[in-house]
Design a protein around this motif. Structure first.
Motif, PDB file in Angstrom:
ATOM      1  N   TYR A 100       0.516  -6.086  11.612  1.00  0.00           N
ATOM      2  CA  TYR A 100      -0.389  -6.167  10.457  1.00  0.00           C
ATOM      3  C   TYR A 100      -0.711  -7.595  10.027  1.00  0.00           C
ATOM      4  N   ASP A 115       0.828  -1.215   0.000  1.00  0.00           N
ATOM      5  CA  ASP A 115       0.000   0.000   0.000  1.00  0.00           C
ATOM      6  C   ASP A 115       0.861   1.262   0.000  1.00  0.00           C
ATOM      7  N   VAL A 116       1.998   1.199   0.682  1.00  0.00           N
ATOM      8  CA  VAL A 116       2.838   2.399   0.827  1.00  0.00           C
ATOM      9  C   VAL A 116       4.186   2.220   0.123  1.00  0.00           C
ATOM     10  N   VAL A 166      -2.714  12.973   8.777  1.00  0.00           N
ATOM     11  CA  VAL A 166      -3.605  14.077   9.165  1.00  0.00           C
ATOM     12  C   VAL A 166      -3.232  15.335   8.387  1.00  0.00           C
ATOM     13  N   MET A 223      -1.371  11.732   1.879  1.00  0.00           N
ATOM     14  CA  MET A 223      -2.550  12.073   1.082  1.00  0.00           C
ATOM     15  C   MET A 223      -3.312  13.238   1.718  1.00  0.00           C
ATOM     16  N   ALA A 224      -2.935  13.613   2.929  1.00  0.00           N
ATOM     17  CA  ALA A 224      -3.615  14.724   3.593  1.00  0.00           C
ATOM     18  C   ALA A 224      -2.919  16.045   3.259  1.00  0.00           C
ATOM     19  N   PHE A 281       4.496  12.474   0.856  1.00  0.00           N
ATOM     20  CA  PHE A 281       3.840  11.196   0.566  1.00  0.00           C
ATOM     21  C   PHE A 281       2.402  11.217   1.083  1.00  0.00           C
ATOM     22  N   ASP A 306       6.602   6.754  12.715  1.00  0.00           N
ATOM     23  CA  ASP A 306       6.298   5.447  13.304  1.00  0.00           C
ATOM     24  C   ASP A 306       5.113   4.741  12.658  1.00  0.00           C
ATOM     25  N   GLY A 336       5.903  11.642  10.889  1.00  0.00           N
ATOM     26  CA  GLY A 336       4.993  10.494  10.937  1.00  0.00           C
ATOM     27  C   GLY A 336       5.837   9.233  10.793  1.00  0.00           C
ATOM     28  N   ASN A 343       4.156  10.380  -5.607  1.00  0.00           N
ATOM     29  CA  ASN A 343       3.645   9.450  -6.621  1.00  0.00           C
ATOM     30  C   ASN A 343       3.568   8.055  -5.988  1.00  0.00           C
ATOM     31  N   GLY A 344       2.405   7.437  -6.053  1.00  0.00           N
ATOM     32  CA  GLY A 344       2.264   6.096  -5.481  1.00  0.00           C
ATOM     33  C   GLY A 344       3.105   5.077  -6.223  1.00  0.00           C
ATOM     34  N   VAL A 354       2.563  11.502   7.356  1.00  0.00           N
ATOM     35  CA  VAL A 354       1.480  11.558   8.347  1.00  0.00           C
ATOM     36  C   VAL A 354       0.135  11.248   7.689  1.00  0.00           C
ATOM     37  N   SER A 386       4.455   3.673   6.277  1.00  0.00           N
ATOM     38  CA  SER A 386       5.373   4.271   5.307  1.00  0.00           C
ATOM     39  C   SER A 386       6.542   4.944   6.011  1.00  0.00           C
ATOM     40  N   ALA A 437       6.733  15.343  18.795  1.00  0.00           N
ATOM     41  CA  ALA A 437       5.963  16.578  18.561  1.00  0.00           C
ATOM     42  C   ALA A 437       4.775  16.282  17.665  1.00  0.00           C
TER      43      ALA A 437
END
Ligand code: NAP
Length: 354
Positions: free
Chosen positions: A350, A175-176, A276, A298-299, A296, A199, A197, A322-323, A274, A202, A247
């Motif tokens: 997962y 997916d990532v 968010v 999408m938000a 990367f 942890d 982001g 780009n995916g 991230v 991705s 943070a």
């Protein structure tokens, strides 16, 4: 009136678009998800949807983390649009399933076997999807078990699932896959790389690749909301980061305050992973002048990134995530194979639930 011939074999899938006219499936509001393979299509029986993290986070919040409400929300989107295309975040995810039928006109027809397990490598936002039933929602893994069918066009990338990696783990990684593959391309020996982001799926894969690329003379710094999550602990214990900043990346001033100690020379490459909104400016401020920021997430808002960089006078190269990157699936899976500790973590986080 001109009679337009109805084509059922557009490699880009335009023949499945219902509205608006002239759009390709990703931009379309609604596509035809009739579960029958056209001449150049692949029909797949779908059993798992891996919902994009930004999308799942938004849906779960809108549904108060209620599994039934999330299932109803996803069913409604798919029935309305013919695809799992979240109208709020604009993102999708990917599916795992089995080949059910191969169009007679496909060039790869001889290499495909009905029943073979595959994962799609193109977004659910452009994949015609028909869901008969939702069998379960796994909130922690952002995964939905379904009984349904999907169509892949001639241009639609997919991967045969590896034998040596659990299906649900491969799904999470694939997916990532674009993120670690891009990091391998963008990071150089001696670079300072900052992953925001760090942890998440991705983020961890990106840190692992970045650490391998920058070598002894480089540094990898992660930004995480909490240093006490299993993912954050793994980053430190496995040595995928040299330093963790604890943070909230939406709190630009908090990130700014951490920079002198954690990133004294600023970063050559910032990777935003991230799920968010509202982290564009923190990402830009972590980069050195003429450095690179790879969004990367999408938000990400194009407007916030472009105007944010301009507003603080930062001459940075900003890359849309780009995916797809050449060889991305294999690079991402190999990132796991080469690192047993990381593989164990992904299995625990997962791997399939009973
Ligand atoms: P994930 O596993 O859910 O990870 C997201 C990470 O962001 C988590 O580690 C989370 O930390 C962290 N985070 C959340 N809020 C934060 C904040 N305010 N400050 C700092 N960190 C924060 O997500 P993923 O699957 O890796 O996906 C990451 C992003 O990539 C998503 O936006 C997803 O939509 C996007 N994506 C893009 C593509 C593409 O083609 N470009 C493809 C797939 C996914 P905690 O878990 O500790 O809260």
């Amino acid at each position: 009136m001109i009679d337009t011939p109805v084509r059922r074999d557009c490699p880009l899938g335009s023949h499945r678009v219902i509205e608006p006219a002239g759009a390709l499936p990703q931009a379309a509001w609604r596509v035809d998800a009739t579960p029958a393979a056209g001449p150049t299509e692949l029909l797949c029986d779908v059993d798992v949807l891996n919902i994009d993290s930004a999308s799942f986070t938004q849906i779960a919040a809108a549904c108060n983390d209620d599994e039934r409400a999330i299932a109803a929300h996803i069913l409604d989107t798919v029935r309305t649009r013919g695809k799992q295309h979240n109208p709020v975040t604009g993102s999708g995810g990917m599916f795992v399933g089995r080949i059910a039928d191969v169009g007679a006109g496909r060039e790869d027809r001889d290499t495909l076997v009905a029943g073979e397990r595959i994962a799609s490598l193109v977004s659910l936002t452009l994949t015609p999807l028909h869901i008969e039933e939702i069998l379960g929602v796994e909130i922690a893994a952002q995964r939905v078990r379904v009984r349904g069918s999907a169509i892949l066009f001639a241009s639609g990338l997919f991967a045969k699932l590896p034998d040596d990696i659990a299906t649900t783990v491969a799904l999470a990684v694939l997916d990532v896959a674009g993120a670690p593959a891009q990091v391998r391309r963008l990071a150089w020996p001696g670079n300072v790389v900052c992953v925001i982001g760090a942890d998440g799926k991705s983020g961890i894969l990106s840190c692992a690749q970045a650490k391998a690329r920058v070598g002894e003379s480089g540094r990898v710094v992660g930004i995480v909301p909490s240093a006490h999550t299993p993912g954050a602990r793994l980053l430190v214990e496995a040595g995928y980061v040299d330093h963790l900043i604890e943070a909230d990346a939406r709190d630009t001033l908090a990130v700014l305050a951490a920079i002198p100690e954690a990133l004294p020379t600023l970063a050559d490459l910032v990777v935003n992973c991230v799920n968010v909104a509202g982290t564009e400016l923190a990402s830009i401020l972590c980069a050195r002048d003429e450095g690179t920021v790879y969004f990367f997430s999408m938000a990400t808002s194009f407007t916030a990134a472009a105007l944010g960089a301009e507003g603080v006078g930062k001459d940075v190269t900003m890359i849309v995530g780009n995916g797809y990157t050449k060889g991305h699936a294999e690079i991402a899976l190999q990132t796991l194979r080469d690192r047993p500790v990381l593989h164990d973590y992904f299995n625990a986080r997962y791997g399939a639930r009973p």
